[in-house]
Design a protein around this motif. Sequence first.
Motif, PDB file in Angstrom:
ATOM      1  N   PHE A   8      44.254 -10.985  20.647  1.00  0.00           N
ATOM      2  CA  PHE A   8      43.905 -12.715  19.801  1.00  0.00           C
ATOM      3  C   PHE A   8      43.123 -11.457  18.580  1.00  0.00           C
ATOM      4  O   PHE A   8      43.715 -11.796  17.095  1.00  0.00           O
ATOM      5  N   PRO A   9      41.994 -11.010  18.305  1.00  0.00           N
ATOM      6  CA  PRO A   9      41.450 -10.261  17.493  1.00  0.00           C
ATOM      7  C   PRO A   9      42.485  -9.087  17.062  1.00  0.00           C
ATOM      8  O   PRO A   9      42.011  -8.905  15.576  1.00  0.00           O
ATOM      9  N   ARG A  10      43.353  -8.978  17.858  1.00  0.00           N
ATOM     10  CA  ARG A  10      45.003  -7.453  16.896  1.00  0.00           C
ATOM     11  C   ARG A  10      45.207  -8.546  16.233  1.00  0.00           C
ATOM     12  O   ARG A  10      45.776  -8.190  14.656  1.00  0.00           O
ATOM     13  N   ARG A  11      45.723  -9.858  16.374  1.00  0.00           N
ATOM     14  CA  ARG A  11      46.337 -10.046  15.304  1.00  0.00           C
ATOM     15  C   ARG A  11      45.437 -10.624  14.275  1.00  0.00           C
ATOM     16  O   ARG A  11      46.089 -11.107  13.289  1.00  0.00           O
ATOM     17  N   MET A  12      43.995 -11.350  14.918  1.00  0.00           N
ATOM     18  CA  MET A  12      43.952 -11.436  13.008  1.00  0.00           C
ATOM     19  C   MET A  12      43.381 -10.309  12.274  1.00  0.00           C
ATOM     20  O   MET A  12      43.389 -10.158  11.250  1.00  0.00           O
ATOM     21  N   LYS A  13      43.483  -9.232  12.859  1.00  0.00           N
ATOM     22  CA  LYS A  13      42.716  -8.099  12.111  1.00  0.00           C
ATOM     23  C   LYS A  13      44.394  -8.261  10.440  1.00  0.00           C
ATOM     24  O   LYS A  13      44.301  -7.430   9.793  1.00  0.00           O
ATOM     25  N   THR A  14      45.012  -8.000  11.543  1.00  0.00           N
ATOM     26  CA  THR A  14      46.612  -8.504  10.596  1.00  0.00           C
ATOM     27  C   THR A  14      46.497 -10.021   9.745  1.00  0.00           C
ATOM     28  O   THR A  14      46.972  -9.684   8.434  1.00  0.00           O
ATOM     29  N   PHE A 110      36.632  -9.605   8.254  1.00  0.00           N
ATOM     30  CA  PHE A 110      37.159 -10.756   8.049  1.00  0.00           C
ATOM     31  C   PHE A 110      36.638 -11.001   9.746  1.00  0.00           C
ATOM     32  O   PHE A 110      36.949 -10.220  10.670  1.00  0.00           O
ATOM     33  N   THR A 111      36.502 -12.251   9.832  1.00  0.00           N
ATOM     34  CA  THR A 111      35.715 -12.920  11.440  1.00  0.00           C
ATOM     35  C   THR A 111      36.864 -13.352  12.757  1.00  0.00           C
ATOM     36  O   THR A 111      37.442 -14.122  11.741  1.00  0.00           O
ATOM     37  N   GLY A 112      37.076 -12.835  13.626  1.00  0.00           N
ATOM     38  CA  GLY A 112      37.915 -12.986  14.633  1.00  0.00           C
ATOM     39  C   GLY A 112      37.260 -13.410  15.239  1.00  0.00           C
ATOM     40  O   GLY A 112      36.677 -12.881  16.511  1.00  0.00           O
ATOM     41  N   HIS A 113      37.779 -14.603  15.841  1.00  0.00           N
ATOM     42  CA  HIS A 113      37.150 -14.929  17.298  1.00  0.00           C
ATOM     43  C   HIS A 113      37.936 -14.047  18.629  1.00  0.00           C
ATOM     44  O   HIS A 113      39.056 -13.700  18.521  1.00  0.00           O
ATOM     45  N   ASN A 114      37.014 -13.471  19.946  1.00  0.00           N
ATOM     46  CA  ASN A 114      37.527 -12.687  20.612  1.00  0.00           C
ATOM     47  C   ASN A 114      37.570 -13.478  21.870  1.00  0.00           C
ATOM     48  O   ASN A 114      36.878 -13.960  22.318  1.00  0.00           O
ATOM     49  N   ASP A 122      33.567  -9.171  14.380  1.00  0.00           N
ATOM     50  CA  ASP A 122      33.680  -8.531  12.609  1.00  0.00           C
ATOM     51  C   ASP A 122      34.756  -7.502  12.804  1.00  0.00           C
ATOM     52  O   ASP A 122      34.926  -7.059  12.969  1.00  0.00           O
ATOM     53  N   ILE A 123      36.056  -7.823  11.683  1.00  0.00           N
ATOM     54  CA  ILE A 123      36.982  -6.972  11.456  1.00  0.00           C
ATOM     55  C   ILE A 123      37.305  -5.917  10.651  1.00  0.00           C
ATOM     56  O   ILE A 123      37.252  -7.180   9.369  1.00  0.00           O
ATOM     57  N   PRO A 124      36.755  -4.830   9.522  1.00  0.00           N
ATOM     58  CA  PRO A 124      36.688  -4.133   8.625  1.00  0.00           C
ATOM     59  C   PRO A 124      37.854  -4.097   8.262  1.00  0.00           C
ATOM     60  O   PRO A 124      39.142  -4.070   9.070  1.00  0.00           O
ATOM     61  N   VAL A 125      38.305  -4.432   6.450  1.00  0.00           N
ATOM     62  CA  VAL A 125      38.858  -4.728   5.710  1.00  0.00           C
ATOM     63  C   VAL A 125      39.271  -4.005   4.545  1.00  0.00           C
ATOM     64  O   VAL A 125      38.168  -3.744   4.303  1.00  0.00           O
ATOM     65  N   SER A 126      40.090  -2.864   4.576  1.00  0.00           N
ATOM     66  CA  SER A 126      39.993  -2.410   3.247  1.00  0.00           C
ATOM     67  C   SER A 126      41.477  -1.292   3.708  1.00  0.00           C
ATOM     68  O   SER A 126      42.350  -1.155   4.236  1.00  0.00           O
ATOM     69  N   TYR A 127      42.057  -1.123   1.423  1.00  0.00           N
ATOM     70  CA  TYR A 127      43.581  -0.827   1.503  1.00  0.00           C
ATOM     71  C   TYR A 127      43.503  -0.371   0.601  1.00  0.00           C
ATOM     72  O   TYR A 127      44.244   0.690   1.551  1.00  0.00           O
ATOM     73  N   ILE A 128      42.514   0.673  -0.203  1.00  0.00           N
ATOM     74  CA  ILE A 128      42.531   1.250  -0.757  1.00  0.00           C
ATOM     75  C   ILE A 128      41.286   2.720  -0.651  1.00  0.00           C
ATOM     76  O   ILE A 128      39.959   1.648  -0.916  1.00  0.00           O
ATOM     77  N   THR A 129      41.256   3.830  -0.751  1.00  0.00           N
ATOM     78  CA  THR A 129      40.599   4.720  -1.092  1.00  0.00           C
ATOM     79  C   THR A 129      40.217   5.252  -2.353  1.00  0.00           C
ATOM     80  O   THR A 129      41.539   5.781  -2.565  1.00  0.00           O
ATOM     81  N   ASN A 130      39.562   5.833  -2.805  1.00  0.00           N
ATOM     82  CA  ASN A 130      39.384   6.804  -3.988  1.00  0.00           C
ATOM     83  C   ASN A 130      38.808   8.152  -3.845  1.00  0.00           C
ATOM     84  O   ASN A 130      38.135   8.582  -2.981  1.00  0.00           O
ATOM     85  N   TYR A 131      39.104   8.494  -4.498  1.00  0.00           N
ATOM     86  CA  TYR A 131      38.515  10.922  -4.575  1.00  0.00           C
ATOM     87  C   TYR A 131      38.831  11.201  -5.937  1.00  0.00           C
ATOM     88  O   TYR A 131      39.274  10.436  -6.904  1.00  0.00           O
ATOM     89  N   ALA A 132      38.104  12.336  -5.797  1.00  0.00           N
ATOM     90  CA  ALA A 132      38.223  12.998  -7.394  1.00  0.00           C
ATOM     91  C   ALA A 132      38.853  13.763  -7.735  1.00  0.00           C
ATOM     92  O   ALA A 132      39.349  14.807  -6.570  1.00  0.00           O
ATOM     93  N   ILE A 133      39.871  14.012  -8.452  1.00  0.00           N
ATOM     94  CA  ILE A 133      40.566  14.994  -9.250  1.00  0.00           C
ATOM     95  C   ILE A 133      40.637  16.012 -10.458  1.00  0.00           C
ATOM     96  O   ILE A 133      39.897  15.194 -10.926  1.00  0.00           O
ATOM     97  N   ALA A 134      41.347  17.362 -10.410  1.00  0.00           N
ATOM     98  CA  ALA A 134      40.580  18.142 -11.924  1.00  0.00           C
ATOM     99  C   ALA A 134      41.789  17.651 -12.574  1.00  0.00           C
ATOM    100  O   ALA A 134      43.089  17.297 -12.273  1.00  0.00           O
ATOM    101  N   SER A 135      41.439  17.217 -14.137  1.00  0.00           N
ATOM    102  CA  SER A 135      42.429  16.701 -14.878  1.00  0.00           C
ATOM    103  C   SER A 135      42.200  17.965 -16.177  1.00  0.00           C
ATOM    104  O   SER A 135      40.870  18.158 -16.273  1.00  0.00           O
TER     105      SER A 135
END
Length: 527
Positions: A8-14, A110-114, A122-135
Motif C-alpha cells: 500500500f505505501p508504494r501505491r500511495m507513492k504513485t 504525502f502521508t500514506g498508511h503502512n 511520510d512519503i517524500p514527493v519531488s517533481y523537478i530539481t534545478n542546477y546552475a549553468i553558465a550563459s
Amino acid sequence: MRDYLQQFPRRMKTVGLYAKLINNIIMKNRWSSYGLEDVDLRINIVFSVLLHIMEYNLRDQDCSLDDISDFVEEIMVNDYGIDIIPDDARILSDFIVNTVLSNEGKVMRFTGHNYTTGENQDIPVSYITNYAIASDTGRKTAYKMTYDGYSLVLGTMEVEDNLKIPISEMILQQQIENQDYEKALVTVKQIFAQLLALIDKLDQAELRIKRNVAAYSVEDYQTLISDNEKIMKSAHKQLNDHRQAIKNKTETLLASDVDLTDPEIASKIHALNEMDEILKKELETIQNILKKNLSYYQLYMEAVENQLITPEVKRFQIKTDLYDRIIQDPDAMGNFDLFLKPLLFKKIDKMLNINKVFDLQMTLAPKEEATSDVFEDIDEEAILEAQRLEKEAEYRRYHDAMLIFMRYLKQEKTITLSSFSDYLGEHPRMTQKFMPDLETLKGLLVSFLKADVIDVHAMRHEATMIDEEFLSFELNRMVLTIVNEEHLSDIQKINFTKRAEDATFIYKDEKQIRCTDLTITIEGEDA
C-alpha cells in the motif's frame, strides 16, 4: 490475510505524486491574474511544462527558465487563445516551476498508511530539481526531472517504444548517483526486459516478412531499423558507462573500512554485483539485436526482390480486403459476386500454374527484331538543327524570365524572393513568362540559391566576353547579357544573402515550390 494491502505505501507513492501536484495547482491563488480561472486549464498547462522539461532532458539539453517561458508564451497564444506578453509569460513560468512544481523550495510529503506496521508513513514527493549553468549573460538556472517527475509523466501514458530504454537509462543514472542500489537493480532488470521485448519484436517482424512481405510496409521497415540502430548504439555506450561506474563503486566499497557483515552493506554489494551481471547480459543482448538488424535487412531485401520477380501474381489480403469488410458491413455479402466477377468473366490472358507459384520467374531475353531489308537514311543536319532550335528555345525561356527579374530588381534596388513572388502574383502575364514550365522555375531558383555575388563590373572588363552562340543558361552570363541589352551600366554588383524564412512560388495555381528566401541587392552609381 489482507495480502492486497502489503504494498500500500508504494501505491500511495504513485497516488501522492498526483495528489500533491493537483493540490498545489488548486490552492495557489496567482492563476487568476493570468486569466487562468479554470482548474482543468491550469492542469493542462502544468503537465505541458513537465513534458517540455522532460523533452529537453531526453535530448541532454539544459532547460532554462527562458526556454520554458518561450514555450508557455507559445502554447498560451497559439493553442489556448490567451494573449500574454513575454514578461508575463516569464513570470507565469517562474510561478509554475518554482511555486507549483517546487513548492517554493519546501519539502513536499504525502502521508500514506503502512498496513504492515500499522503506522502512517511520510512519503517524500519531488517533481523537478534545478542546477546552475553558465550563459553569455552570466550564470542562470536550468531545470530537470527527478525520478518522481518521470514516474508522474510516464504514468499518464504508455511510453513510446523508442523512448522506454533511453528514459530507463536516465532513471538508472540518477539511482546510481543517489546510491539507491535496490531501486537501480529493479531498473536494470526493466531495461533487460525491454531489450528482450525488442528482440521479440524483431522476431515477429521477420515472421511477418516471411509470411507476406506485401503486408509489411516500407515505412514500418524503415522505422524499426532506424529506431533500433539509434537506440542500441546509444544504449550500448550508456550501459557500458553504467557498468564501469558500478564496478568502481563496488571496488571503492570493498576497499573502504566498512563492516561487510552489516546487512545494509551486504545488500548494497549484492545489488551491485547482480547489476554488473545483468548489464553484462544486456550488452551481449544489444550486440545480438544489432546482428538481428542486419539479418532483418537482408531478409527484407530478399523478400522484396522475390516479390518483384513474380509480377504476374496479383496479391491481396484475404483478411483485410474481404473478411474485415464483410464483418464491418454484412450487407456487402449481397455484392459478393462483384468480388468474384473478375475471376469468372474476365478474359484470362495467362493461366497461373500453381506448381510454379513458388519458383523464381525466368526472365526471357528479348527477341532480336528481324533485320529489315529497307535502309533508312539519317539526316544528320536535320537532327543537329532540331537540337539547336531546342537549345535556343530553352535559352529564350531563361532569358525572358531573367529579364522580368532584372527589371524588377532595377526598379526596387533591394528585393527578396518573397516580395518578388508577391509581385508575380499581382501580374499574371509576368508570372507566365517567369515560369513558363516547372524546370525553368527550378533552374532559376537553384541558380539564385547557389549565387553569392555577381560582379558585373569585373565581368564587363574581362577579356572573354559572352559568345553570342552560347545557348546554355548560366546566371552570371545571363545577367551580363541583360545588363548590356538593357543599358544598365550603373549596376556594378548583385549580392545574394540567405534569410531564415522560406519563399513560396505558385506554379499554375496548383503546385507550390518552396525554397530558402533570399535578400537580393544591387550596388551601383544609382543604387
